[in-house]
Each structure stands twice: as C-alpha cells, then as structure tokens.
Design a protein around this motif. Structure first.
Motif, PDB file in Angstrom:
ATOM      1  N   GLY A  48       0.777  -1.244   0.000  1.00 38.25           N
ATOM      2  CA  GLY A  48       0.000   0.000   0.000  1.00 38.25           C
ATOM      3  C   GLY A  48       0.798   1.276   0.000  1.00 38.25           C
ATOM      4  O   GLY A  48       0.213   2.365  -0.004  1.00 38.25           O
ATOM      5  N   GLY A  49       2.130   1.185   0.026  1.00 39.16           N
ATOM      6  CA  GLY A  49       2.947   2.390  -0.027  1.00 39.16           C
ATOM      7  C   GLY A  49       2.844   3.222   1.243  1.00 39.16           C
ATOM      8  O   GLY A  49       2.618   2.702   2.338  1.00 39.16           O
ATOM      9  N   ILE A  50       2.998   4.501   1.086  1.00 40.38           N
ATOM     10  CA  ILE A  50       2.900   5.449   2.208  1.00 40.38           C
ATOM     11  C   ILE A  50       1.542   6.121   2.115  1.00 40.38           C
ATOM     12  O   ILE A  50       1.333   7.032   1.299  1.00 40.38           O
ATOM     13  CB  ILE A  50       4.036   6.498   2.152  1.00 40.38           C
ATOM     14  N   THR A  51       0.592   5.632   2.913  1.00 37.41           N
ATOM     15  CA  THR A  51      -0.804   6.106   2.877  1.00 37.41           C
ATOM     16  C   THR A  51      -1.322   6.190   1.445  1.00 37.41           C
ATOM     17  O   THR A  51      -1.890   7.199   1.029  1.00 37.41           O
ATOM     18  CB  THR A  51      -0.955   7.464   3.609  1.00 37.41           C
ATOM     19  N   GLY A  52      -1.084   5.122   0.691  1.00 38.33           N
ATOM     20  CA  GLY A  52      -1.608   5.027  -0.655  1.00 38.33           C
ATOM     21  C   GLY A  52      -0.719   5.555  -1.753  1.00 38.33           C
ATOM     22  O   GLY A  52      -1.016   5.361  -2.942  1.00 38.33           O
ATOM     23  N   ARG A  53       0.371   6.204  -1.398  1.00 36.00           N
ATOM     24  CA  ARG A  53       1.278   6.748  -2.420  1.00 36.00           C
ATOM     25  C   ARG A  53       2.507   5.847  -2.529  1.00 36.00           C
ATOM     26  O   ARG A  53       3.079   5.442  -1.514  1.00 36.00           O
ATOM     27  CB  ARG A  53       1.711   8.174  -2.051  1.00 36.00           C
ATOM     28  N   PRO A  54       2.950   5.552  -3.742  1.00 37.01           N
ATOM     29  CA  PRO A  54       4.129   4.691  -3.894  1.00 37.01           C
ATOM     30  C   PRO A  54       5.381   5.352  -3.319  1.00 37.01           C
ATOM     31  O   PRO A  54       5.548   6.569  -3.391  1.00 37.01           O
ATOM     32  CB  PRO A  54       4.261   4.526  -5.412  1.00 37.01           C
ATOM     33  N   LEU A  55       6.229   4.509  -2.758  1.00 35.97           N
ATOM     34  CA  LEU A  55       7.537   4.967  -2.291  1.00 35.97           C
ATOM     35  C   LEU A  55       8.525   4.812  -3.440  1.00 35.97           C
ATOM     36  O   LEU A  55       8.545   3.788  -4.131  1.00 35.97           O
ATOM     37  CB  LEU A  55       7.971   4.133  -1.092  1.00 35.97           C
ATOM     38  N   GLU A  56       9.350   5.829  -3.655  1.00 35.78           N
ATOM     39  CA  GLU A  56      10.304   5.825  -4.763  1.00 35.78           C
ATOM     40  C   GLU A  56      11.700   6.125  -4.246  1.00 35.78           C
ATOM     41  O   GLU A  56      11.885   7.036  -3.427  1.00 35.78           O
ATOM     42  CB  GLU A  56       9.896   6.874  -5.800  1.00 35.78           C
ATOM     43  N   LEU A  57      12.668   5.369  -4.702  1.00 40.05           N
ATOM     44  CA  LEU A  57      14.058   5.555  -4.317  1.00 40.05           C
ATOM     45  C   LEU A  57      14.777   6.348  -5.410  1.00 40.05           C
ATOM     46  O   LEU A  57      14.748   5.961  -6.574  1.00 40.05           O
ATOM     47  CB  LEU A  57      14.721   4.189  -4.138  1.00 40.05           C
ATOM     48  N   VAL A  58      15.418   7.439  -5.013  1.00 35.93           N
ATOM     49  CA  VAL A  58      16.185   8.265  -5.949  1.00 35.93           C
ATOM     50  C   VAL A  58      17.654   8.080  -5.590  1.00 35.93           C
ATOM     51  O   VAL A  58      18.134   8.607  -4.585  1.00 35.93           O
ATOM     52  CB  VAL A  58      15.783   9.749  -5.859  1.00 35.93           C
ATOM     53  N   VAL A  59      18.383   7.306  -6.396  1.00 33.09           N
ATOM     54  CA  VAL A  59      19.716   6.828  -6.041  1.00 33.09           C
ATOM     55  C   VAL A  59      20.795   7.753  -6.602  1.00 33.09           C
ATOM     56  O   VAL A  59      20.745   8.152  -7.768  1.00 33.09           O
ATOM     57  CB  VAL A  59      19.936   5.400  -6.572  1.00 33.09           C
ATOM     58  N   ARG A  60      21.783   8.044  -5.782  1.00 31.35           N
ATOM     59  CA  ARG A  60      22.959   8.782  -6.214  1.00 31.35           C
ATOM     60  C   ARG A  60      24.214   8.039  -5.762  1.00 31.35           C
ATOM     61  O   ARG A  60      24.335   7.640  -4.590  1.00 31.35           O
ATOM     62  CB  ARG A  60      22.967  10.209  -5.639  1.00 31.35           C
ATOM     63  N   ASP A  61      25.131   7.861  -6.705  1.00 30.35           N
ATOM     64  CA  ASP A  61      26.401   7.192  -6.449  1.00 30.35           C
ATOM     65  C   ASP A  61      27.383   8.176  -5.824  1.00 30.35           C
ATOM     66  O   ASP A  61      27.736   9.178  -6.440  1.00 30.35           O
ATOM     67  CB  ASP A  61      26.947   6.650  -7.775  1.00 30.35           C
ATOM     68  N   THR A  62      27.841   7.883  -4.603  1.00 30.38           N
ATOM     69  CA  THR A  62      28.791   8.783  -3.943  1.00 30.38           C
ATOM     70  C   THR A  62      30.238   8.472  -4.312  1.00 30.38           C
ATOM     71  O   THR A  62      31.111   9.339  -4.140  1.00 30.38           O
ATOM     72  CB  THR A  62      28.659   8.690  -2.414  1.00 30.38           C
ATOM     73  N   ALA A  63      30.514   7.255  -4.767  1.00 26.08           N
ATOM     74  CA  ALA A  63      31.875   6.853  -5.167  1.00 26.08           C
ATOM     75  C   ALA A  63      32.908   7.154  -4.084  1.00 26.08           C
ATOM     76  O   ALA A  63      34.070   7.434  -4.386  1.00 26.08           O
ATOM     77  CB  ALA A  63      32.274   7.537  -6.476  1.00 26.08           C
ATOM     78  N   ALA A  64      32.497   7.101  -2.810  1.00 21.91           N
ATOM     79  CA  ALA A  64      33.384   7.355  -1.662  1.00 21.91           C
ATOM     80  C   ALA A  64      33.959   8.763  -1.660  1.00 21.91           C
ATOM     81  O   ALA A  64      34.997   9.016  -1.063  1.00 21.91           O
ATOM     82  CB  ALA A  64      34.517   6.329  -1.599  1.00 21.91           C
ATOM     83  N   ASP A  65      33.275   9.709  -2.275  1.00 18.70           N
ATOM     84  CA  ASP A  65      33.752  11.094  -2.391  1.00 18.70           C
ATOM     85  C   ASP A  65      32.878  11.998  -1.523  1.00 18.70           C
ATOM     86  O   ASP A  65      31.696  12.199  -1.828  1.00 18.70           O
ATOM     87  CB  ASP A  65      33.680  11.531  -3.850  1.00 18.70           C
ATOM     88  N   PRO A  66      33.420  12.563  -0.440  1.00 18.16           N
ATOM     89  CA  PRO A  66      32.604  13.416   0.429  1.00 18.16           C
ATOM     90  C   PRO A  66      32.010  14.620  -0.294  1.00 18.16           C
ATOM     91  O   PRO A  66      30.866  15.013  -0.018  1.00 18.16           O
ATOM     92  CB  PRO A  66      33.589  13.858   1.527  1.00 18.16           C
ATOM     93  N   HIS A  67      32.766  15.233  -1.202  1.00 14.12           N
ATOM     94  CA  HIS A  67      32.255  16.409  -1.925  1.00 14.12           C
ATOM     95  C   HIS A  67      31.102  16.016  -2.846  1.00 14.12           C
ATOM     96  O   HIS A  67      30.096  16.733  -2.946  1.00 14.12           O
ATOM     97  CB  HIS A  67      33.385  17.055  -2.728  1.00 14.12           C
ATOM     98  N   ARG A  68      31.245  14.893  -3.496  1.00 12.23           N
ATOM     99  CA  ARG A  68      30.175  14.405  -4.366  1.00 12.23           C
ATOM    100  C   ARG A  68      28.932  14.083  -3.552  1.00 12.23           C
ATOM    101  O   ARG A  68      27.805  14.349  -3.981  1.00 12.23           O
ATOM    102  CB  ARG A  68      30.668  13.161  -5.111  1.00 12.23           C
TER     103      ARG A  68
END
Length: 373
Positions: free
Chosen positions: A55-75
């Motif tokens: 059922g998601g979050i109160t009827g709304r789908p949960l979506e993952l927005v992924v970002r690769d950090t590549a072990a870089d603190p600035h990134r």
C-alpha cells in the motif's frame, strides 16, 4: 581533481508529487567499496518494493532516488543538495564513514532527515542534531567488542597496518584506549612508508601476535595478507580486519584460502529473526549470493523511514526528523529504537547485534561466529 558530476536523474523519477521519494546515497563505483554499495542498495530496493506491495505510504508509492557517492565526500554533499531540491522526504544510506559525515553535515544544514545505514564513525556530526539518525553501531562500541575478542584470544600486543584517515585514526585510538588499561599495546605501521614485505619485518621486530588491517581494500590490504601468509616467521600471527573486509565475496575471490581465518566485525544476530530469515531469502535471490550485514542495514533503513513517514506524514521534514525518538520498528535484526548516545551527535540505535566472525578455513564460503557483544 574536479568532482565527478552526479549522474542524470533516471527516467523513472517523477516530479508531479505522485510518489513519496527517498534519496539514497550509495557507493557504486571506485574508489568506493562498490560491492558494499551493491548490497546496501539491494536491501534498500527490496524494502521499497515490499512497502509498495503493501500500500505504499498512505496510498502513495515509495520511490528511491539513487545517487552514487563513489566514496567522495564532496560528491555526496552535492548529491544531498540536489536531492533536497528534488523534494525527497528523507535521505537514506551511505557506507563510508567520512562520506556519511559530509552528507550528514549538509543534511543538518538543509533541514533534511537522514537515516544513515552503515557508517560507524562516532562523531557523525560536529554538534548534536535532530535531523540525523543512525542504524549502524558507533565505531567505539563495535571496536571495543573486537578488542575484547583479541584479549580473550590471548592477544595483547597488537600491530595495526594503517593509512591516514579520520576513520582509521579513530579505530587506532579506540583500540589503544581500550587495550592499554588491560595490559595491551598497539604498534602502528604506516602503510604510506612501508611495503607489504617491510610490514613482515616490522612484525617480527615488534613481537606482535596480531596484525589488524586498518588500510584500504583491495589495496594495500590484500597485498599485506599475501605477504604475511607467505612469511614463515609469521606462521602464528593472527590477521584481523575489524572494518569488515572479509564479509564480501571480493575478498574471498582475491585471496582464496589466504583470506580465511581473518576475524572481522559484522552486525548480525547469532540466529536470524523470522523477518530476518525471510528477508535473507529474498536478498539472496536478488544478489545471487549470500547477503552481507550491509544488505540488512539497507532493508532496515527503509523499514524505519516508511514507519516514520506513515505515522508522521511525508510532507513535513521537521515532523519526520522529530519522530526518531518515537520510532519502534521490528527490523531484520531486532527491534529498532533510537536514543541519544554520548559522542555521536545523532539519534542512535543502541545497539544492533555485534559479531566477530571469520571465514572457515575448511570452507571459506562459510562463516564462523567467534565472539558476540
């Protein structure tokens, strides 16, 4: 060297408000520990799928927005700013401690809830903050348990092969502070100045009975192990890796039998909970291999955030962050609650289960539990 740009948003990302989005910070490319990142992401993605199946979050789908950090603190810091602009409800993830600290600082400054999955550096933020919580145990907690394991196994003179890093320096200090009152000593071997062969000579001269790998993976850690294993003078020395390198298949693939009997820290119970057993089966299918503890950390992160967003709303970031002290979630490794823990600056699960384990020399694809705390 310039910071690599963040990858463009995948086509699946929506901006019309129809989904509840969580930003995920994950090391997926070198010099990040990509295998750990892959396991972390597998756990995050599995939990998101299960949330949406129910059922998601109160009827709304949960979506993952992924970002690769590549072990870089600035990134990572730049990714936090981008994700905040994209309107994510919260942040999840990150494996590398120094990177997580940079992400936590930006999340705190921007007022964005961040549930850190895997990083253990004690001082995740400079000052106490309401915006950041953490699932992984503080480094001082886990590494003291590891030090007790060493003492119990008869090792009081410990050498550490180390490189310059806030994380490695913190680990060395924790070990020294815990061992010294109990008659133990720590000898530092600077891997910026020594070759793996020279490490062997230093170990003989130091009379250390254990060598801990507080250095980068795969190098120089793998080369150190090979050199020590092949030096007959050091046949009785214990090689240890408290940071967890032997947990992953890359370690076994690179070292084979030489990678067995290297004790490391992992954050799993002695026996899986019913939820943990079910999730383990699903993660094994997703990863096509046994899941590491990092994959369970990913799953538990989404379980906690989903509960917070369901109970306290997904549009008010302050309410989400304010819910940390009231969250009580049955995770894959036990019930998760958060409290203030001195020295961390964040809301902390105190504590996840801790094991010292190694790969069985008779069956390097299997793990032995040597000590729990």
């Amino acid at each position: 060297m310039s910071t690599p740009p963040s990858p463009p948003p995948p086509a699946a990302e929506r901006t019309d408000g129809s989904t509840v989005r969580i930003g995920a910070l994950v090391p997926l490319t070198r010099p990040g520990w990509a295998e750990a990142g892959r396991h972390l992401l597998a756990g995050l993605e599995l939990a998101v799928r299960e949330v949406n199946d129910t059922g998601g979050i109160t009827g709304r789908p949960l979506e993952l927005v992924v970002r690769d950090t590549a072990a870089d603190p600035h990134r990572a810091a730049a990714a936090v700013e981008e994700l905040a602009r994209l309107g994510v409800a919260a942040l999840a993830g990150e494996y590398h401690s120094v990177v997580a600290r940079a992400a936590a600082a930006r999340a705190d400054a921007l007022g964005l809830p961040f549930l850190c999955s895997s990083a253990v550096l004690d001082a995740l933020t400079e000052q106490p903050t309401q915006w950041v919580a953490r699932l992984a145990p503080a480094q001082s907690h886990g590494w003291r348990i590891y030090a007790d394991f060493l003492l119990g196994a008869g090792h009081s003179r410990i050498a550490v092969a180390t490189q310059p890093s806030v994380y490695w320096a913190s680990g060395t200090r924790i070990l020294r502070d815990h061992l010294a009152p109990r008659g133990g000593t720590v000898v530092e071997l600077d891997m910026n100045a020594l070759t793996p062969a020279a490490v062997c000579d230093e170990l003989v001269g130091s009379r250390a009975t254990a060598l801990l790998l507080l250095a980068g993976h795969p190098e120089p850690a793998v080369s150190i192990v090979r050199s020590v294993r092949r030096d007959r003078r050091l046949a009785q020395i214990l090689i240890g890796a408290p940071a967890g390198q032997p947990e992953f298949t890359e370690w076994a693939a690179l070292l084979g039998d030489d990678g067995a009997a290297v004790p490391f820290l992992r954050y799993l119970p002695e026996r899986p909970t019913p939820l943990g057993a079910r999730v383990e089966t699903a993660l094994r299918e997703r990863l096509a291999q046994a899941p590491s503890f990092v994959a369970f950390e990913g799953y538990d992160t989404i379980a906690v955030l989903a509960e917070a967003l369901r109970s306290h709303g997904s549009t008010d970031r302050a309410r989400t962050a304010g819910s940390w002290p009231r969250v009580a979630v049955e995770g894959t490794r036990g019930q998760i609650r958060f409290s203030r823990t001195p020295g961390t600056g964040v809301r902390q699960w105190a504590w996840p289960p801790v094991q010292v384990a190694d790969r069985d020399p008779a069956h390097p694809d299997r793990f032995r539990i040597l000590h729990t705390g």
